[in-house]
Structures are given as structure tokens and as C-alpha cells.
Write a protein that holds these residues in place. Sequence first.
Motif, PDB file in Angstrom:
ATOM      1  N   ARG A 190       0.859  -0.516  -0.327  1.00 22.17           N
ATOM      2  CA  ARG A 190      -0.408   0.153   0.250  1.00 22.17           C
ATOM      3  C   ARG A 190       0.864   1.314  -0.110  1.00 22.17           C
ATOM      4  NH1 ARG A 190      -2.993  -3.252   4.455  1.00 22.17           N
ATOM      5  NH2 ARG A 190      -4.992  -4.437   2.818  1.00 22.17           N
ATOM      6  N   VAL A 191       2.099   1.071   0.857  1.00 22.45           N
ATOM      7  CA  VAL A 191       2.617   2.249   0.677  1.00 22.45           C
ATOM      8  C   VAL A 191       3.425   2.742  -0.057  1.00 22.45           C
ATOM      9  CG1 VAL A 191       4.585   3.465   2.504  1.00 22.45           C
ATOM     10  CG2 VAL A 191       2.519   2.285   3.045  1.00 22.45           C
ATOM     11  N   TYR A 192       4.322   2.084  -1.027  1.00 22.43           N
ATOM     12  CA  TYR A 192       5.049   1.516  -1.784  1.00 22.43           C
ATOM     13  C   TYR A 192       4.463   2.223  -2.867  1.00 22.43           C
ATOM     14  CZ  TYR A 192       9.293   0.831  -0.142  1.00 22.43           C
ATOM     15  OH  TYR A 192      10.745   0.919   0.652  1.00 22.43           O
ATOM     16  N   GLY A 193       2.840   1.272  -3.250  1.00 18.56           N
ATOM     17  CA  GLY A 193       2.268   1.109  -4.302  1.00 18.56           C
ATOM     18  C   GLY A 193       1.586   3.081  -4.481  1.00 18.56           C
ATOM     19  N   THR A 194       0.932   3.280  -3.290  1.00 16.99           N
ATOM     20  CA  THR A 194       0.211   4.725  -3.331  1.00 16.99           C
ATOM     21  C   THR A 194       1.796   5.483  -3.909  1.00 16.99           C
ATOM     22  OG1 THR A 194      -0.275   4.244  -1.512  1.00 16.99           O
ATOM     23  CG2 THR A 194      -0.635   6.566  -1.925  1.00 16.99           C
ATOM     24  N   CYS A 195       3.093   5.655  -3.210  1.00 15.10           N
ATOM     25  CA  CYS A 195       4.096   6.924  -4.035  1.00 15.10           C
ATOM     26  C   CYS A 195       4.666   6.257  -5.420  1.00 15.10           C
ATOM     27  CB  CYS A 195       5.666   5.741  -3.241  1.00 15.10           C
ATOM     28  SG  CYS A 195       5.612   6.952  -0.998  1.00 15.10           S
ATOM     29  N   ILE A 196       4.281   5.188  -6.316  1.00 17.61           N
ATOM     30  CA  ILE A 196       4.882   5.063  -7.466  1.00 17.61           C
ATOM     31  C   ILE A 196       3.580   5.543  -7.930  1.00 17.61           C
ATOM     32  CG2 ILE A 196       4.875   2.993  -9.256  1.00 17.61           C
ATOM     33  CD1 ILE A 196       6.445   1.304  -7.161  1.00 17.61           C
ATOM     34  N   LEU A 197       2.361   5.557  -7.841  1.00 20.58           N
ATOM     35  CA  LEU A 197       1.338   5.485  -7.198  1.00 20.58           C
ATOM     36  C   LEU A 197       1.471   7.549  -8.172  1.00 20.58           C
ATOM     37  CD1 LEU A 197      -1.631   5.592  -9.375  1.00 20.58           C
ATOM     38  CD2 LEU A 197      -2.480   6.019  -7.640  1.00 20.58           C
ATOM     39  N   ALA A 198       1.851   8.100  -7.728  1.00 22.95           N
ATOM     40  CA  ALA A 198       2.179   9.618  -7.649  1.00 22.95           C
ATOM     41  C   ALA A 198       2.973   9.712  -8.233  1.00 22.95           C
ATOM     42  CB  ALA A 198       1.998   9.539  -5.891  1.00 22.95           C
ATOM     43  N   LEU A 199       3.712   9.024  -8.366  1.00 26.74           N
ATOM     44  CA  LEU A 199       5.103   9.264  -9.540  1.00 26.74           C
ATOM     45  C   LEU A 199       4.778   9.334 -10.978  1.00 26.74           C
ATOM     46  CD1 LEU A 199       7.580   9.976  -9.116  1.00 26.74           C
ATOM     47  CD2 LEU A 199       8.440   7.407  -9.464  1.00 26.74           C
ATOM     48  N   MET A 200       4.032   8.286 -10.704  1.00 20.96           N
ATOM     49  CA  MET A 200       3.540   7.852 -12.404  1.00 20.96           C
ATOM     50  C   MET A 200       2.454   8.777 -12.702  1.00 20.96           C
ATOM     51  SD  MET A 200       3.255   3.766 -12.752  1.00 20.96           S
ATOM     52  CE  MET A 200       4.050   2.204 -12.767  1.00 20.96           C
TER      53      MET A 200
END
Length: 1068
Positions: A190-200
Motif C-alpha cells: 500500500r505504501v510503496y504502491g501509493t508512492c509509485i502511483l503518485a510518481l506515475m
Amino acid sequence: MESGSIYDGKNMALFEEEMDSNPMVSSLLNKLANYTNVTQGVVEHEEDEDSKRKEIKAPCMGTFIGVYLPCLQNILGVILFLRLTWIVGTAGVLESFIIVFICCAGTMLTAISMSAIATNGVVPAGGSYYMISRSLGPEFGGAVGLCFYLGTTFAGAMYILGTIEILLKYISPNAAIFSGSEEATLNNMRVYGTCILALMAIVVFVGVKYVNKLALVFLACVILSIIAIYAGVIKTAFDPPDFRICLLGNRTLVRDDYPCAKYIIEDNVTQTTILWKKFCGGDPSLNATCDEYFRLNNVTEIQGIPGIASGVLFDNLWSVYGDKGAIVEKQDFPSVPVSTMEEAKEKSSTYVYTDIMTYFTMLVGIYFPSVTGIMAGSNRSGDLRDAQKSIPTGTILAISTTSFIYLSCIILFGACIEGVVLRDKFGEAVNGNLVIGTLAWPSPWVIVIGSFFSTCGAGLQSLTGAPRLLQAIARDGIVPFLQVFGHGKRNGEPTWALLLTALICEIGILIASLDSVAPILSMFFLMCYLFVNLACAVQTLLRTPNWRPRFKYYHWTLSFLGMSLCLALMFICSWYYALVAMLIAGCIYKYIEYRGAEKEWGDGIRGLSLNAARYALLRVEHGPPHTKNWRPQVLVLLNLDSEQLVKHPRLLSFTSQLKAGKGLTIVGSVLPGIYLDKYMEAERAEENIRSLMGVEKTKGFCQIVVSSSVRDGISHLVQSAGLGGMKHNTVLMAWPQSWKQTDNHFSWKNFVDTVRETTAARQALLVAKNIDLFPMNQERFSEGNIDVWWIVHDGGMLMLLPFLLRQHKVWKKCKMRIFTVAQMDDNSIQMKKDLQMFLYHLRLNAEVEVVEMFENDISAFTYEKTLVMEQRSQMLKQMQLSKNEREREIQSITDVSRGSIKKKSRSSPQCIAQDVDSLLPNDIQEEEAQLIHDRNTASHSTGMVKSHTTLSTPEKIQMTWTKEKLISEKYKNKETSTTNYKDIFNLKPEWGNLNQSNVRRMHTAVKLNGVVLNKSQNAQLVLLNMPGPPKNRQGDENYMEFLDVLTEGLNRVLLVRGGGREVITIYS
């Protein structure tokens, strides 16, 4: 230059006046040849499109670059790298082959249907949404388009979760923030996914062009990874890689760089291993108390990848499904079992466990996303040099290639890799390596790095494509609340749509499990593919003239099979997800149908509706409906003013109250004139009527007729409105309030002719008097009565109409009262009982009252009223006056007559009693004394002669007068009548010259009006039998006077004239 001079000197002078609407073929072909289309990632703003069109390069992509490779990149992805080996190990080679074959067959059949649709004309950018919406209509298009959008969005979430899994499991396990339990793993996702989603999302927002440029790099990663897998398989034939698996009994152990043994002997000294300490509570001594299973079973080491020539394929043929938390075991391997109690106590992190419960249908749901992505080529249709050739070829080739890769990989994985390794989802038994990576050559890192960039690229592509799809739906305007997402940055990029996509994608990331997200997007993609197949099947079966695909290798049976397969896969994957997806699509469909904009896209569902309508019309053509199925199919005749606006909108309100959306309603009107001169007014009138029908919620059709005269136009509508069995059987019109004014188009002459024509056409007629006093649809009567005056039997229309009205909210609380008239010799008590019994059998609730009307004198008022009527009629016929003079003359006659009536009523209140029929014994056969004459009623007897107070009634209802009674009565009173005859006209000699038939009719009208007023003056609505017009056309204006007198003083009146057939029955 003037437009006409363009064609000077050319051989097109005959057509030059039509050139604006019908261009020359040469100019049309020139425009079509220069047609260009923009890509799905359009950067031109809509307003600047024309000015920038010159800057857009002509599409130049071929089949390989434009369709084949994008489809390949979208189809091959995260599931292949992360889950396919696990699916093969769990389901076995045979069942895995079935899973992949079913899914690939579904996408292949869908691709065939899509190819047919895509080659049936130019497909602008928008891909599947455009194809479905233009083939199945805005409702289906919007529902499926949004499903496809949600599927693409959740696919983005799945790719991001795949990226995180590769990062934390195989590239950098130490990067995990949380450690320990399964919940900690989900939190990491969840944490890494949210960060990568924001980056993408930021990357897509800032530089979408870089994403498109990197697509080739991502594709190269995928292809290199596939090549590495095949190379590794070939290498296993002669030099298998060294990946050893440690087993305790038949149980698989987690391998982490320690010896696969209980103890080792070094320098003749026995030393326990790390494995011993794990199972013996950390005690390294040989006398330690160890786990029972560890003590009884040996530790063995086997090769994890024995190679393609090892024969391991036969061990992996069958499925090994298990519950959540089960230990991964090698089948048919020697093991000493322990007691259940010991097993219950045991919980060791040393074993490899299954993280979820597995079964066939669940694996289908997890696998299906790996075959999606077949729309990638059609989405780029605007970039293709020849889309109609490239899309079918490239898509079908890509599906064939990927299907071969998947099917061959299943067999090769089963033939090369040990079963326990295949079932080890996260590679814990092979030192935490990606299982598919252990097979690859030259190194597992080729697959790890390749799959990482592949999933990253796929996630970026999803976040790029989904907002544009939502923007296309929003700009179509079919879903009103989505219109805000049609806007974006200055260059047209969908900013708001990207924001919504990121938020929905975050929902998938919060689920945090790749295995849970995959079935969700499977549902949405399957729904989309189902409707693509449906669109092709519908268009093919309907044989629509415009359905001429260049792709010829399709058939409706293939489309139907594809549709059935997609539906079956939806319920196989997850029946509850399938129901939720269908519910979402259904809600969107109904919303668009209820609130969405009207779109005419020439879709197949409209064609299907027309086919169904044609079939139904042919079925009902054979004959009139049974009495049980009869309902008023209404032709509403509206009157328009000079601005083509409806004069009496309440007529449509009354129609909707009467019909409640059921049956046929045709709203017609007539414009006097010539069609070539009035066609614009006709269109405006139709538009006005349709808008009013929408306001009044009148569901029906509109028909405007332009005719040389209003009378002919109404006649045309009465005769020809409707189609086949869907013709009207009832005509509804308003009473012409200004019928005495000769300048009114809808004059009394037109009205009477309409009455005659409806009678000739065997149609019922409803005339609403004082229509502007009728209630609107928003009004509600809290109390009151609907009074029915049943004078003659008209087939039951009078009974049926109040029942239908009371179904509507306006009239729901009104009570129904039925009045009938008893004559001198009638038994009124028995009549009431008979009528109550009749209503009981009809299942109608109504109060019944029998009103007695006895013979009495003809009043001076009646004579004077008749005299005024005849004088006005004579004046109009004989005097050729101008319009204004005629009006003044009529007014003066009316004023004088009123004064005369008042004078006589004061001076002579008492009149001489007499029987009018006995005055004219020789005229009995020539002129019937009746109020209402209906030659269409089956019960009417021509041999029956009645007095002026006798009314035509059905044979089953007790009759008052017979011919014999009438003649005997006349002879009995002959002498008294002769003496009285001379005295009657002493009051006013001119009364003696009156037409006695008119006197009798006027007498009945006045008498009946008095009775109705006495009982029903305060009723909310009065329904009354409508008398028929006289056979002699010269008395038409007198007929209007009779009707006016009959209904005088009543607020709302509905005159009802039956159509000559029974419309209500006592039978079930």
C-alpha cells in the motif's frame, strides 16, 4: 465571388441551386481523400483543431509497428512473469492448458468480431468505446465504455502492485518498511504502491510524450525476457541450471544459504546445522528435543529444474489444489506422518506455505488479465496508414503469437521445473528467486529487470490511456455528470480525468493483493468483450444496409460463441464480481437512458428495435384485438396558433392521465397550406409539440400534416395515422369554443365532419369541453366524483374511461358515479339492481343512481331557443354579407332573441301540455324523435321508433317504448292533441313554422341538461354520451347548438362516442 458564378461554364447548371446541400461528387471525394484523424492522445484543443490540421502529419504506421507490437506489449505482462508458473504448478499442465485455451479462444473470437466492426467504415480514435457506442447505441456504449475505463484503471493498479512485488520480493527485499506478518506485506504494498502511483501520475501529467517514446524500451524488455525463457528451456535439455530444493520428508523447506541436512560431519565431528536449530528450539545438541516430524523424516535435496528431458512433465500433469496455509508438498514422495495433535501444534517459518486457497475458477480470474490488451491496435486507429487492413491482421497475429507463447510456456514449465517449485509462488524454496527467472538464460536478473520495466511501462500506459477514454465518453455528452472530465489543460490533456483515474487506481492499490485485483479487472474486460461480440452479432443478423465490413472472415455464430464464452468466463471467475459488474453496467445504462443526451448514431440496437417492431406489427395485423386486450389507442388532434404553438396544452395532460404511458398515442395537427411553402413551419410545429409532449410526459408519436384545408388534413390523419395493427382506435379533440365565429379555421363544419369521419372509420371519439379547466399532471384531486351519464350503450367506453383515469395520481382519489335515465314505464328499482350486478361482473367500483325523466311540457324557452337557432341558420345561408356585417347581424339577432325569451318567460310561465309526436303523426317514420343516434351500435334496431324522451339502448337493457306502445299511445291521445295543437302557437305564431324535429331535439337537450346539472354540477368530470350528427347535412349548425345546450353550465365535460364495438367484458 458569388456562389453561383463558381459553376458558370460548367455542365452542372441544372444542379447549381442545390450545390450548398448536395456538393459535387468531385469535391466530396477530394474531402474524403484528405481525411485525417488524430490519435487517442490528442494534443490539439478542439477549438484549434481546424487551424492545426495542416500541421498534423499523415498517418504512416503499418501493421507491424502500429498494431502487432502494441498488442504484443499489452497482452504479455505481469501475470506471465509473476503468476503463470504458480498456475501451472497448482492446476497442473492439463487444467492450465484448458484455462489458457478458453481465455485465448475468447479473445480470438472477440478479435474477429472487433475486426469486422473496425473495418466497417473509418474508426476514429477512441477504439473499443467508439466501436461499441456507434454499434449498440449510447446506452450500451456508455455502460461498456465506463466498464472498459474501470478495467483499464484497475489494470494500472495491478501493474503497479506487480512492480512493487518484483521490487520488494526479488530486487530489494531489505527495502520493506514493515516486516513479519502477512498484513505487514500488504502494508508495504500500500505504501510503496501509493508512492509509485503518485510518481506515475506526475509523469503522465507533465510529459505524456515521453511515456509514448519509452514504450519501445518497455516492449524490448518484454521481448528479451521471452527470448531468455525459451533460451533457458533449450539449455535445460543438455545443461540444467543448479537450483537445489530442500525437502523434509515430502515437505518443501525455505532455502536461505544453509546446508540442506540435519547435521554434517567435519573432521570426524558431527555438527548440527542451522536447520537442526530451527526445528529443535535453537538447541544445537544432538540430544535436543526436536519437532516430531523433523525427528521421523529425512532431509533430502532434489534438483529444482531437472530439465526438459527429465520426464517431470508427467508428475506435473495433474492439479494440486490446497487450502490457505497448507504446506507445499511433493506428491508421491516418502514421508512419515505425525499425529493430528502434533500437526496442530506445529507452526514453523521454515516451510513453504500456500498464501491463498486455490481452485480452478479462481485461477481463471487471476489468469484472464494476461490475455487482455487486444484493443491496443484499434485504439491507435488514427495513426495507421490503412486501419481497415492493419487492425484485423495485426490483432489476430498478435493474439495467435501470444496464445502460442502462453500455451507453449505451460507445457515447457511443466516439463522443466519441479512441481513444488512451480507451486512456490514467491520462490522461497530457490533462495527467494523469481521462479520463472530460475529457468531463464543467461541469468535470472534478465527476467527480473525485464519484468520490472515491463510492468512499470504497462502501468504508465494504463494511466495514459484510461483518462483519454474517460475524456472521450465525457465529450460525447451521454453521461451528464461526467462532462467536467471532458475538460483539461490548454493543450487538451485530460487533467481532471487523470485525477479521477488516479483516485480509482488508489482503491486497487489499497486492496494490495495482485490476486484480489486481477478478478476485478477481468470482469470489466470480459463485459467489454461480451458487448463487442454482441455488437457484431446484432449487426450481422439484422443485415443492416450499412454493415459492409472489409474483413470477411466473420460469422454471427462466432460472435455469439464469443459472447457466450465471455459470459461464462465472468461467472467462472467470480459469480459475485460478475453480478456486481453487471449491476454497475445496468445502472449506467438506465442512467444514460433516463438522463443522458439523445444521440442518433445509427446503432444496431435501434435496428434491433425496428426489427422487433416490424415482427410485432406483422403479428397484430391479422385482426382487431380481443375485447380483453382493447385499450384506447389515441389520436390527439391539436390546434395550433399562428406561431405553431399548441393552443390547448391541457389536452396532452389529459392524454397522459388517460394513457399512463401504455398503448399507442399519436399527437397530430394540421397546417393549412401547401407543403412546399409550409415545410419549415411544419418542422417547427413538430418540434414545439414534441417539447410539450416531453413536458407533459406524453409518450407517443407526433405527426404533422400540411393540407390545402384543415378538414382534408384531419380526414387524412383519421384515415392514415399509425401503421398496420398499431393504428389508433380513438380520436381525442377539444370542443371548438369559438364555433360560432366564422373566421375560425376549426369551425363547426370541420368539427361535425370529423365526428362523421370517426363514425365511418368505426373509431371512438372523445370531445373535451372546457379543456383549459382540466387538471395538469401536477395537480391532485383530494376528493370529488367522476360522473358517468350512461344514456345509450356505446360498447362500454363510458365504463372503461373513468377506470383508466383513476389509475393516474390526478384522479386517484375521485369516486366513480354512474347515472342512467329511467322513462315512464321503467322499473327504476330493477334497473338499479341490474346495473349494480353488471358493474359487479365488470369488477368496477361505482355508485349507481337511476334518474327518472317523465314526460312533461315543452317549455317556451325550448321553442324560443329553437327559433333563435333556425333564424341564425337561415340568415347565414341566405344573406351574402361581408365577414364583419355577418358578425354584427348575428349579434343583433342573438340580443333580440334573448330579450324575447326573458319577456316570454316572465309573461307566460305556464305552457300548454301536449304530446309533440301526436302533432305530426305522418312524420313519425321520416324523423325519429331521439337525442342520440348511433348507427354503428349492434344493439340499435331500425324498426324501433321512439318518442323524444326515449333513448337507444342495448337489447339486454329494459326498453321503455316499443312501436306498438307508441302507436297505441298516439291513438289514445289523438283527440286531445288535435284540440291542443291549435292552442300551442297562440303564444307566438312563428313557433308554428318551426321544424318540429328540431323542437323535439332541443327539448331533450334542455331537459337532459337540467337533470345532469342537478346531479353533477360539482363533479370533477362529467362523461356523457355524445349524440350523433344528423343524416341531413343541412342541419349541422343546429347539431352544434344541441351539444352546446346539452353541456351548458358544466365545468369539465367529456363527450364520448363509441366506435361500434364492445371494449369491456365481464369474462376473464
